[in-house]
Design a protein around this motif. Structure first.
Motif, PDB file in Angstrom:
ATOM      1  N   LEU A   1       0.854  -1.199   0.000  1.00  0.00           N
ATOM      2  CA  LEU A   1       0.000   0.000   0.000  1.00  0.00           C
ATOM      3  C   LEU A   1       0.882   1.239   0.000  1.00  0.00           C
ATOM      4  CD1 LEU A   1      -2.704  -1.109   2.610  1.00  0.00           C
ATOM      5  CD2 LEU A   1      -2.696  -1.448   0.135  1.00  0.00           C
ATOM      6  N   PHE A   2       1.272   1.690  -1.200  1.00  0.00           N
ATOM      7  CA  PHE A   2       2.124   2.875  -1.306  1.00  0.00           C
ATOM      8  C   PHE A   2       1.352   4.154  -0.987  1.00  0.00           C
ATOM      9  CE2 PHE A   2       4.562  -0.152  -3.855  1.00  0.00           C
ATOM     10  CZ  PHE A   2       5.839   0.092  -3.375  1.00  0.00           C
ATOM     11  N   SER A   3       0.035   4.090  -0.958  1.00  0.00           N
ATOM     12  CA  SER A   3      -0.736   5.270  -0.553  1.00  0.00           C
ATOM     13  C   SER A   3      -0.568   5.590   0.932  1.00  0.00           C
ATOM     14  CB  SER A   3      -2.214   5.060  -0.864  1.00  0.00           C
ATOM     15  OG  SER A   3      -2.729   3.939  -0.156  1.00  0.00           O
ATOM     16  N   LYS A   4      -0.095   4.609   1.710  1.00  0.00           N
ATOM     17  CA  LYS A   4       0.137   4.820   3.147  1.00  0.00           C
ATOM     18  C   LYS A   4       1.600   5.092   3.469  1.00  0.00           C
ATOM     19  CE  LYS A   4      -4.140   3.893   4.053  1.00  0.00           C
ATOM     20  NZ  LYS A   4      -5.066   4.944   4.535  1.00  0.00           N
ATOM     21  N   ALA A   5       2.419   5.287   2.436  1.00  0.00           N
ATOM     22  CA  ALA A   5       3.845   5.492   2.678  1.00  0.00           C
ATOM     23  C   ALA A   5       4.106   6.791   3.420  1.00  0.00           C
ATOM     24  CB  ALA A   5       4.610   5.476   1.354  1.00  0.00           C
ATOM     25  N   LEU A   6       3.424   7.841   3.030  1.00  0.00           N
ATOM     26  CA  LEU A   6       3.643   9.154   3.629  1.00  0.00           C
ATOM     27  C   LEU A   6       2.306   9.861   3.725  1.00  0.00           C
ATOM     28  CD1 LEU A   6       6.148  10.762   4.621  1.00  0.00           C
ATOM     29  CD2 LEU A   6       6.077  12.007   2.462  1.00  0.00           C
ATOM     30  N   GLN A   7       2.095  10.539   4.840  1.00  0.00           N
ATOM     31  CA  GLN A   7       0.827  11.225   5.045  1.00  0.00           C
ATOM     32  C   GLN A   7       0.718  12.431   4.108  1.00  0.00           C
ATOM     33  OE1 GLN A   7       0.266  12.491   9.073  1.00  0.00           O
ATOM     34  NE2 GLN A   7      -1.965  12.598   8.912  1.00  0.00           N
ATOM     35  N   TYR A   8      -0.487  12.647   3.620  1.00  0.00           N
ATOM     36  CA  TYR A   8      -0.801  13.754   2.704  1.00  0.00           C
ATOM     37  C   TYR A   8      -0.002  13.681   1.402  1.00  0.00           C
ATOM     38  CZ  TYR A   8      -2.470  15.513   7.165  1.00  0.00           C
ATOM     39  OH  TYR A   8      -3.088  15.641   8.375  1.00  0.00           O
ATOM     40  N   PHE A   9       0.356  12.478   0.986  1.00  0.00           N
ATOM     41  CA  PHE A   9       1.048  12.321  -0.292  1.00  0.00           C
ATOM     42  C   PHE A   9       0.628  10.997  -0.907  1.00  0.00           C
ATOM     43  CE2 PHE A   9       4.503  10.710  -2.926  1.00  0.00           C
ATOM     44  CZ  PHE A   9       4.706  11.790  -3.784  1.00  0.00           C
ATOM     45  N   ASP A  10       0.328  11.034  -2.189  1.00  0.00           N
ATOM     46  CA  ASP A  10      -0.071   9.837  -2.927  1.00  0.00           C
ATOM     47  C   ASP A  10       0.752   9.752  -4.207  1.00  0.00           C
ATOM     48  OD1 ASP A  10      -1.995   9.077  -1.093  1.00  0.00           O
ATOM     49  OD2 ASP A  10      -3.601  10.214  -2.083  1.00  0.00           O
ATOM     50  N   PHE A  11       1.227   8.545  -4.482  1.00  0.00           N
ATOM     51  CA  PHE A  11       1.882   8.306  -5.755  1.00  0.00           C
ATOM     52  C   PHE A  11       0.837   8.300  -6.871  1.00  0.00           C
ATOM     53  CE2 PHE A  11       4.971   6.537  -2.802  1.00  0.00           C
ATOM     54  CZ  PHE A  11       6.178   6.947  -3.349  1.00  0.00           C
ATOM     55  N   SER A  12       1.284   8.621  -8.045  1.00  0.00           N
ATOM     56  CA  SER A  12       0.381   8.489  -9.194  1.00  0.00           C
ATOM     57  C   SER A  12       0.105   7.013  -9.457  1.00  0.00           C
ATOM     58  CB  SER A  12       1.000   9.151 -10.426  1.00  0.00           C
ATOM     59  OG  SER A  12       2.199   8.483 -10.793  1.00  0.00           O
ATOM     60  N   GLU A  13      -0.964   6.738 -10.151  1.00  0.00           N
ATOM     61  CA  GLU A  13      -1.351   5.346 -10.383  1.00  0.00           C
ATOM     62  C   GLU A  13      -0.293   4.594 -11.181  1.00  0.00           C
ATOM     63  OE1 GLU A  13      -5.087   2.922 -12.435  1.00  0.00           O
ATOM     64  OE2 GLU A  13      -5.330   5.000 -11.709  1.00  0.00           O
ATOM     65  N   HIS A  14       0.305   5.293 -12.155  1.00  0.00           N
ATOM     66  CA  HIS A  14       1.333   4.640 -12.966  1.00  0.00           C
ATOM     67  C   HIS A  14       2.569   4.318 -12.121  1.00  0.00           C
ATOM     68  CE1 HIS A  14       3.825   3.652 -16.397  1.00  0.00           C
ATOM     69  NE2 HIS A  14       4.710   4.591 -16.029  1.00  0.00           N
ATOM     70  N   ASN A  15       3.009   5.270 -11.308  1.00  0.00           N
ATOM     71  CA  ASN A  15       4.195   5.040 -10.477  1.00  0.00           C
ATOM     72  C   ASN A  15       3.937   3.971  -9.413  1.00  0.00           C
ATOM     73  OD1 ASN A  15       5.570   7.009 -11.899  1.00  0.00           O
ATOM     74  ND2 ASN A  15       5.052   8.639 -10.431  1.00  0.00           N
ATOM     75  N   ALA A  16       2.747   3.975  -8.829  1.00  0.00           N
ATOM     76  CA  ALA A  16       2.432   2.971  -7.814  1.00  0.00           C
ATOM     77  C   ALA A  16       2.412   1.571  -8.417  1.00  0.00           C
ATOM     78  CB  ALA A  16       1.090   3.292  -7.159  1.00  0.00           C
ATOM     79  N   GLU A  17       1.905   1.451  -9.650  1.00  0.00           N
ATOM     80  CA  GLU A  17       1.879   0.141 -10.290  1.00  0.00           C
ATOM     81  C   GLU A  17       3.290  -0.351 -10.611  1.00  0.00           C
ATOM     82  OE1 GLU A  17      -0.530  -2.091 -13.942  1.00  0.00           O
ATOM     83  OE2 GLU A  17      -0.680   0.102 -13.617  1.00  0.00           O
ATOM     84  N   MET A  18       4.166   0.561 -11.028  1.00  0.00           N
ATOM     85  CA  MET A  18       5.554   0.186 -11.305  1.00  0.00           C
ATOM     86  C   MET A  18       6.272  -0.252 -10.026  1.00  0.00           C
ATOM     87  SD  MET A  18       6.723   3.071 -14.069  1.00  0.00           S
ATOM     88  CE  MET A  18       8.399   2.506 -13.941  1.00  0.00           C
TER      89      MET A  18
END
Length: 513
Positions: free
Chosen positions: A348-365
């Motif tokens: 779950l890269f969306s929980k890596a850092l608060q108030y920050f989300d990776f883009s869908e393409h970068n998270a999939e990579m």
């Protein structure tokens, strides 16, 4: 002097009363013509007596054989030192009345209450100054006898499969943990194709030179010391065999590792059924249900004491996210859910850092990089079957240390583990999934379930749960086919097992919690 004056006035009043009584007796017939002079004399004499100031009381409050002092109605005197009325000398002053000024029926030598007149004299109270005593010199302290501190609580850890390089690195790191009192290393059965040629006894003698209180012992499969190695163990760590490659399909790896893990589970149920079991044998998502069914068959299954390790993929995901964000890995944490490896692993890269989300393409990579990290490292080192022992040993030793401190009630860590799910939290076709849990002295006390995820992660979780369902069905089929004990069988002798039909897993372990 004052006493004689009072007696003289009293006699005059008495004479006037006698005289007036004689006049009234002689003129009883014509009472309107009597003279008012005797009555005026009586009142004039009484006014003289009232106007004269009397500072003495001629009676006592109670009758007594002893002579008591009379209480005088005097105003309190003021102390010359402190300037305040002296306390404790006078009682509450009574209201001035006629009895305090006119004394009736005075008898010579006393009053009608039986006590003579006495002047009340009080000694003046002197206010003493408070003298602060000088502080005395302190007594020399008595030296307390030195007593030995009670032994620190610690746990005993058993590492099954410590003959590999990974097992030796883990033993080196656990030897330095202060909460471990005994570290027992067990040599696996199949060591012919192991990449480590060093004898386990030599490793133990080398580890004994480290200056820590942890005692390291070696046990070999050649002497049938598996049961003796597991006695009184608090934590049991199951590691991989050295002959298993990560490039092999999951079915082949499971068929090779399942008999060994089944033998470990049978021995654990006999020697240390209350031990906390940490499974690091791949494929973890298959070995955890296998151990659960084996312990359930013996009646010692406790879902709070069984945990599949996700320390290695979490470490890799957190490090990769920190490098992508140019931050220190200490401040970045990426939890992993669903499975433990391959397409079932969802970081779950969306929980890596608060108030920050990776883009869908970068998270999939990043997700694809984490899933193929183990095979990529093995291919980078050529013919080496397992090349990431150092990083894996660091992650596994950190997980064991957290569990050890939690069992000693020193901490309540939150870790990610492959555990049995609670149907009230996660509705899933798979009985076992990976999520965050909290551990205390009694084991796993709380399963936190799946957190809030992005749209990409939700789709990945749906696919992973379906694949986990088929993987666990494979474990069920194998267990139904080979359900007898494998204590005296080798890994390649599974064809001699006696098959027997088994019912499907129907009960939920969390119903008893």
């Amino acid at each position: 002097m004052h006493s004689s004056k009072v007696l003289t006035l009293a006699k005059e009043i008495w004479d006037n009363i006698l005289c007036s009584s004689q006049i009234l007796g002689n003129n009883a017939v014509n009472s309107k013509k009597y003279s008012k002079q005797p009555r005026d004399n009586i009142f004039s004499s009484s006014r003289i007596l009232v106007n004269s100031t009397i500072n003495y009381r001629g009676y006592a409050k109670k009758q007594s054989n002893e002579c008591r002092k009379a209480c005088a109605d005097m105003p309190p005197s003021v102390d010359s030192v402190c300037g305040e009325p002296c306390e404790g000398k006078f009682k509450k002053l009574k209201k001035q009345g006629i009895l305090h000024k006119i004394k009736l029926k005075i008898v010579e030598g006393g009053t009608n209450f039986g006590t003579p007149f006495r002047r009340v004299q009080f000694k003046e109270k002197e206010c003493k100054e408070v003298v602060v005593p000088e502080p005395k010199a302190l007594v020399d302290p008595v030296p307390k006898p030195t007593t030995l501190s009670p032994p620190r609580p610690a746990v005993q850890v058993t590492v099954l499969g410590a003959d590999t390089s990974l097992g030796q690195y883990v033993a080196l790191l656990l030897k330095q943990c202060p909460c471990i009192k005994k570290l027992r290393l067990y040599e696996a059965k199949d060591t012919s194709r192991s990449e480590c040629n060093r004898d386990l006894c030599q490793v133990v003698h080398d580890l004994q030179h480290i200056d820590t209180n942890c005692l390291v012992e070696a046990f070999s499969c050649a002497s049938c010391e598996l049961q003796r190695c597991l006695q009184n163990s608090d934590i049991v760590l199951l590691l991989d065999s050295g002959s298993v490659s990560m490039d092999m399909p999951i079915e082949n790896r499971f068929n090779f590792q399942a008999p060994i893990v089944k033998a470990y589970a049978d021995a654990i149920a006999k020697e240390c059924p209350n031990a906390f079991i940490i499974v690091c044998t791949t494929p973890i998502e298959c070995m955890v249900p296998l151990i659960a069914e084996t312990l359930k068959e013996t009646g010692w299954y406790n879902p709070r004491k069984l945990l599949g390790s996700l320390a290695v993929p979490e470490m890799r995901a957190s490090t990769l996210a920190a490098r992508a964000l140019c931050l220190e890995p200490y401040y970045v944490h990426v939890p992993c859910v669903c499975g433990t490896e391959g397409p079932t692993l969802v970081p779950l890269f969306s929980k890596a850092l608060q108030y920050f989300d990776f883009s869908e393409h970068n998270a999939e990579m990043l997700t694809q990089t984490i899933r193929s990290a183990a095979s990529a490292v093995a291919r980078a080192d050529g013919n080496c079957i397992r090349a990431a022992e150092l990083s894996e040993a660091h992650a596994v030793a950190g997980l064991v240390t957290k569990v050890a401190w939690a069992l000693l009630c020193k901490d309540v860590p939150r870790v990610s583990g492959f555990v049995e799910t609670d149907p009230a939290q996660v509705v899933s076709p798979a009985r076992f999934i990976a999520n965050a849990v909290e551990i205390t002295g009694s084991g796993i006390i709380k399963s936190l379930g799946l957190p809030k995820m992005s749209d990409l992660e939700v789709r990945q979780v749906d696919d992973a749960l379906n694949k986990l369902y088929f993987t666990q069905n494979m474990v069920n089929d194998w267990y139904c086919k080979y359900c007898s004990s494998t204590e005296k069988l080798d890994a390649f002798q599974t064809k001699f097992f006696n098959s027997r039909a088994r019912q499907r897993f129907e009960d939920c372990a969390y119903a008893a919690i």
